[in-house]
Design a protein around this motif. Structure first.
Motif, PDB file in Angstrom:
ATOM      1  N   ASN A  45       0.766  -1.884   0.037  1.00  0.00           N
ATOM      2  CA  ASN A  45       0.318   0.508   0.267  1.00  0.00           C
ATOM      3  C   ASN A  45       0.772   1.178  -0.155  1.00  0.00           C
ATOM      4  N   LYS A  46       0.836   1.713  -1.104  1.00  0.00           N
ATOM      5  CA  LYS A  46       1.709   2.593  -1.510  1.00  0.00           C
ATOM      6  C   LYS A  46       1.579   4.239  -0.439  1.00  0.00           C
ATOM      7  N   GLU A  47       0.537   4.305   0.073  1.00  0.00           N
ATOM      8  CA  GLU A  47      -0.318   5.357   0.586  1.00  0.00           C
ATOM      9  C   GLU A  47      -0.420   5.295   2.745  1.00  0.00           C
ATOM     10  N   PHE A  48       0.067   4.184   2.731  1.00  0.00           N
ATOM     11  CA  PHE A  48       0.363   3.739   3.844  1.00  0.00           C
ATOM     12  C   PHE A  48       1.620   4.484   4.403  1.00  0.00           C
ATOM     13  N   THR A  49       1.060   5.359   4.990  1.00  0.00           N
ATOM     14  CA  THR A  49       2.419   6.420   5.906  1.00  0.00           C
ATOM     15  C   THR A  49       3.107   5.664   6.979  1.00  0.00           C
ATOM     16  N   GLN A  50       2.316   5.040   7.922  1.00  0.00           N
ATOM     17  CA  GLN A  50       2.652   5.030   8.968  1.00  0.00           C
ATOM     18  C   GLN A  50       3.750   4.075   9.018  1.00  0.00           C
ATOM     19  N   SER A  51       4.331   3.350   7.715  1.00  0.00           N
ATOM     20  CA  SER A  51       5.304   2.787   7.317  1.00  0.00           C
ATOM     21  C   SER A  51       6.534   3.609   7.047  1.00  0.00           C
ATOM     22  N   LYS A  52       6.149   4.247   6.098  1.00  0.00           N
ATOM     23  CA  LYS A  52       7.175   5.317   6.314  1.00  0.00           C
ATOM     24  C   LYS A  52       7.358   6.085   7.045  1.00  0.00           C
ATOM     25  N   LEU A  53       7.239   6.409   7.776  1.00  0.00           N
ATOM     26  CA  LEU A  53       7.433   7.347   9.186  1.00  0.00           C
ATOM     27  C   LEU A  53       8.108   6.370  10.267  1.00  0.00           C
ATOM     28  N   GLN A  93       5.500  16.953   3.096  1.00  0.00           N
ATOM     29  CA  GLN A  93       4.498  17.524   2.076  1.00  0.00           C
ATOM     30  C   GLN A  93       3.683  16.912   1.292  1.00  0.00           C
ATOM     31  N   SER A  94       3.732  16.113   1.472  1.00  0.00           N
ATOM     32  CA  SER A  94       2.867  15.572  -0.050  1.00  0.00           C
ATOM     33  C   SER A  94       1.940  14.357   1.098  1.00  0.00           C
ATOM     34  N   ASP A  95       1.475  14.681   2.741  1.00  0.00           N
ATOM     35  CA  ASP A  95       0.372  13.572   3.161  1.00  0.00           C
ATOM     36  C   ASP A  95      -0.640  14.492   3.843  1.00  0.00           C
ATOM     37  N   ASN A  96      -1.903  14.601   3.325  1.00  0.00           N
ATOM     38  CA  ASN A  96      -2.958  15.800   3.942  1.00  0.00           C
ATOM     39  C   ASN A  96      -3.621  15.114   4.862  1.00  0.00           C
ATOM     40  N   SER A  97      -2.906  14.354   5.959  1.00  0.00           N
ATOM     41  CA  SER A  97      -3.756  13.028   6.966  1.00  0.00           C
ATOM     42  C   SER A  97      -3.130  14.243   8.212  1.00  0.00           C
ATOM     43  N   ASP A  98      -3.447  14.687   8.803  1.00  0.00           N
ATOM     44  CA  ASP A  98      -3.173  15.772  10.009  1.00  0.00           C
ATOM     45  C   ASP A  98      -2.512  14.442  10.891  1.00  0.00           C
ATOM     46  N   ARG A  99      -3.239  13.362  11.250  1.00  0.00           N
ATOM     47  CA  ARG A  99      -2.983  12.521  12.151  1.00  0.00           C
ATOM     48  C   ARG A  99      -1.012  12.224  11.462  1.00  0.00           C
ATOM     49  N   ASN A 100      -1.131  11.997  10.834  1.00  0.00           N
ATOM     50  CA  ASN A 100       0.011  11.555   9.756  1.00  0.00           C
ATOM     51  C   ASN A 100       1.212  12.976   9.873  1.00  0.00           C
ATOM     52  N   MET A 101       0.946  13.801   9.455  1.00  0.00           N
ATOM     53  CA  MET A 101       1.742  15.353   9.627  1.00  0.00           C
ATOM     54  C   MET A 101       2.047  15.538  11.064  1.00  0.00           C
ATOM     55  N   ALA A 150       5.056  12.773  11.715  1.00  0.00           N
ATOM     56  CA  ALA A 150       6.041  13.692  11.550  1.00  0.00           C
ATOM     57  C   ALA A 150       7.038  14.327  12.309  1.00  0.00           C
ATOM     58  N   GLN A 151       5.857  15.781  12.569  1.00  0.00           N
ATOM     59  CA  GLN A 151       6.793  16.357  13.523  1.00  0.00           C
ATOM     60  C   GLN A 151       7.106  16.074  14.571  1.00  0.00           C
ATOM     61  N   ILE A 152       6.368  15.229  15.325  1.00  0.00           N
ATOM     62  CA  ILE A 152       6.931  14.394  16.693  1.00  0.00           C
ATOM     63  C   ILE A 152       8.241  13.796  16.513  1.00  0.00           C
ATOM     64  N   MET A 153       8.902  12.932  15.178  1.00  0.00           N
ATOM     65  CA  MET A 153      10.118  12.787  15.395  1.00  0.00           C
ATOM     66  C   MET A 153      10.761  14.242  14.796  1.00  0.00           C
ATOM     67  N   ILE A 154      10.594  14.607  13.939  1.00  0.00           N
ATOM     68  CA  ILE A 154      11.523  16.797  14.482  1.00  0.00           C
ATOM     69  C   ILE A 154      11.661  16.263  15.631  1.00  0.00           C
ATOM     70  N   GLY A 155      10.506  17.076  16.462  1.00  0.00           N
ATOM     71  CA  GLY A 155      10.807  17.549  17.654  1.00  0.00           C
ATOM     72  C   GLY A 155      11.614  16.554  18.644  1.00  0.00           C
ATOM     73  N   TYR A 156      11.586  15.216  17.682  1.00  0.00           N
ATOM     74  CA  TYR A 156      12.943  14.154  18.540  1.00  0.00           C
ATOM     75  C   TYR A 156      14.200  13.480  17.887  1.00  0.00           C
ATOM     76  N   ILE A 157      14.202  14.626  16.779  1.00  0.00           N
ATOM     77  CA  ILE A 157      15.303  14.535  16.456  1.00  0.00           C
ATOM     78  C   ILE A 157      16.355  15.643  17.192  1.00  0.00           C
ATOM     79  N   LYS A 168       4.887  21.945  21.511  1.00  0.00           N
ATOM     80  CA  LYS A 168       4.605  22.885  21.921  1.00  0.00           C
ATOM     81  C   LYS A 168       3.014  23.716  20.701  1.00  0.00           C
ATOM     82  N   ASP A 169       3.750  23.714  19.109  1.00  0.00           N
ATOM     83  CA  ASP A 169       3.401  23.847  17.895  1.00  0.00           C
ATOM     84  C   ASP A 169       2.086  22.290  18.307  1.00  0.00           C
ATOM     85  N   ILE A 170       2.478  21.550  18.659  1.00  0.00           N
ATOM     86  CA  ILE A 170       1.685  20.189  18.042  1.00  0.00           C
ATOM     87  C   ILE A 170       0.498  20.412  19.139  1.00  0.00           C
TER      88      ILE A 170
END
Length: 552
Positions: A164-172, A196-204, A207-214, A229-231
């Motif tokens: 499933n090319k749209e399965f963003t959880q695995s991309k994360l 940039q490519s996923d319109n799902s608020d949950r997946n975005m 992704a932002q949480i993981m950026i914060g973790y980095i 805090k933005d999240i």
């Protein structure tokens, strides 16, 4: 017509209207099992699992083979973290309809939450035999990741995306593997692509949480706090964002904010036991308005965390009457000797214990007692006599050594090779005690061959299971050299002089402090020896040798 109305409301997520409709229908048709089933669904959707279960049970009394009731009652038990009953009901589903993959998938999920990875793999593979699906491949990848098999995990995440090319959880999750491996630039690039490519608020948000973790892993705490805090502005109940903020504030010693955000941790996936214990209580949680007596303090994470949180108890124990401490079973003999006047029990058997009026998880003690923590009031000298046989000391000095962390995901970031200590191990005036709780026989044999000498004093203590014996060994040492693992906590608790080797940022936990900290406030006897840059153990070792020579 009424049943169709209910279905239409549920399909359109109009649960309040559906609930009102079903309640009205049940007033006149009190024994209608279809309406009772739907009412159970509505309650379960509202996470009122205990209330939902009786409605599904009524349906099952009439028809034990009602698939949907079995499946939903299993989901309720899973939501309540009663995994044995959840698994039992999912297994009933797999017998009722052998062609559905979902029951096997959910059993695999339950076993993953229990960290019983072998069983999880078995049932996820059964699900995949019935239906090759992206979500089972995704969960299977996470099982392998949590078990430290990162490349195997990558295969399943990649396969999940191919299904499933749209399965963003695995991309994360692939981005998460890059973080595990310290490839932050590559991880950030993948996360930016997802945003940039996923319109799902949950997946975005994920992704932002993981950026914060980095950012946190790189020691950029202010920026990490800002992103999280933005999240929270978009998703005020986001547990991961709140917890990540707490970790940043703990590192920077902004404790008032840190412990406030730390209270979010109850719903973290890796703290399932904490939630199980907390939700089992029918007595009140302790706070400053309660009397300081008959309080049950209980551990919630690993052995190291339980020891460090006990430092709060160390500073306030005389203020409490009739206290009980619940910890990992391995720690019970250790804590009984340190706190002989306090009842110590197994934290996995709290459900059988009732001799208390209030309860408080040890990870919440900072919320109330951080002001009690300082170097002076933690300098108590603890005498310790192990029940295990400790080998007699022959040479003038004895040094305990521990060089590996067994953490499946980031243990390699804080571990070092034994041969790095050759200059120290070759010293003929010191005897060495092996405190490593993983089997490193091959590595030891190679270093002994290189040095042409026997390195360690022989002992029969099981360093993985016998914490009392390990404590006895540590107490027999004049000083320790160790990486960040449970031995550092035991040594710090006992007040034994310890030279602690720490990574630069990633892999370092909050209680070991910042790179410019000269001491560890939680353990006065520990001297931190810190890397000067990422993965730079050489800088660490050169400082270790100087301290070693000074100590001699």
């Amino acid at each position: 017509m009424s049943e169709q109305e209910i279905l239409n409301l549920l399909k359109n997520n109009k649960f309040i209207e559906a609930k009102q409709l079903v309640e009205n229908l049940l007033k006149t048709e009190t024994e209608n099992l279809t309406y009772k089933f739907y009412y159970g669904l509505i309650l379960a959707n509202d996470r009122k699992y205990k209330e939902a279960i009786p409605f599904f049970e009524e349906v099952l009394l009439a028809d034990r083979n009602h698939y949907d009731s079995n499946f939903n009652i299993a989901g309720c038990y899973q939501g309540l973290l009663i995994f044995d009953k959840a698994i039992e009901s999912y297994k009933n589903c797999s017998k009722i309809d052998v062609n559905k993959f979902e029951p096997y998938h959910q059993i695999g999920v339950c076993y993953r939450q229990l960290r019983e990875y072998e069983d999880s793999i078995i049932f996820l593979n059964k699900a995949l035999e019935i239906s090759l699906n992206a979500k089972s491949l995704y969960v299977l990848g996470n099982v392998y990741r949590e078990n430290g098999q990162l490349e195997e995990a990558r295969k399943f995440f990649t396969k999940s995306i191919s299904v499933n090319k749209e399965f963003t959880q695995s991309k994360l999750s692939i981005a998460n593997l890059e973080i595990d491996n310290g490839n932050y630039d590559q991880a950030s690039k993948l996360l930016d692509e997802i945003i940039q490519s996923d319109n799902s608020d949950r997946n975005m948000i994920s992704a932002q949480i993981m950026i914060g973790y980095i950012l946190k892993s790189k020691g950029e705490f202010e920026e990490a706090i800002r992103i999280n805090k933005d999240i929270l502005e978009k998703d005020p109940k986001n547990i991961d964002a709140s917890y990540n903020i707490s970790q940043c504030y703990l590192f920077t010693k902004d404790y008032e904010k840190a412990w406030f955000f730390h209270e979010s941790r109850y719903n973290l996936q890796n703290l399932v036991l904490l939630k199980q214990i907390y939700e089992s209580f029918n007595k009140p949680k302790w706070d400053l308005s309660r009397p300081k007596k008959n309080v049950l303090f209980y551990g919630e994470q690993g052995i190291g965390e339980q020891i460090i949180y006990s430092q709060f108890f160390e500073t306030v124990k005389d203020q409490f009457d009739n206290s009980t401490i619940a910890v990992n079973e391995k720690l019970i003999p250790f804590f009984k000797k340190i706190y002989p006047n306090t009842k110590i029990i197994n934290y996995k058997k709290i459900f059988e214990y009732s001799d208390y009026d209030y309860h408080l998880p040890m990870g919440s003690m900072g919320l109330y007692f951080q002001k009690n923590i300082n170097q002076i009031n933690l300098q108590r000298k603890i005498s310790y006599s192990s029940d295990s046989k400790i080998p007699d000391k022959i040479k003038k000095l004895r040094c305990g050594i521990s060089w590996k962390s067994t953490n499946k995901i980031f243990g390699n970031k804080k571990s070092i090779e034994l041969n790095s200590f050759k200059n120290i191990l070759s010293n003929e005036n010191i005897e060495f005690i092996n405190l490593q709780y993983s089997d490193e026989t091959k590595e030891i044999n190679q270093v002994e061959k290189d040095l042409d000498k026997k390195i360690f004093v022989e002992h029969e203590i099981d360093c993985f299971n016998d914490i009392d014996g390990v404590a006895g060994l540590i107490k027999s040492c004049d000083f320790l050299i160790t990486v960040s693992n449970s031995n550092a906590h035991i040594s710090g608790k006992l007040g034994v002089k310890t030279l602690l080797l720490l990574p630069y940022n990633d892999g370092k936990l909050w209680y070991w402090g910042l790179n410019n900290d000269r001491d560890i406030v939680w353990y006065p006897s520990i001297l931190p020896i810190r890397q000067e840059s990422v993965n730079n153990w050489e800088s660490c070792l050169s400082k270790l040798y100087k301290e070693f020579e000074n100590y001699l």
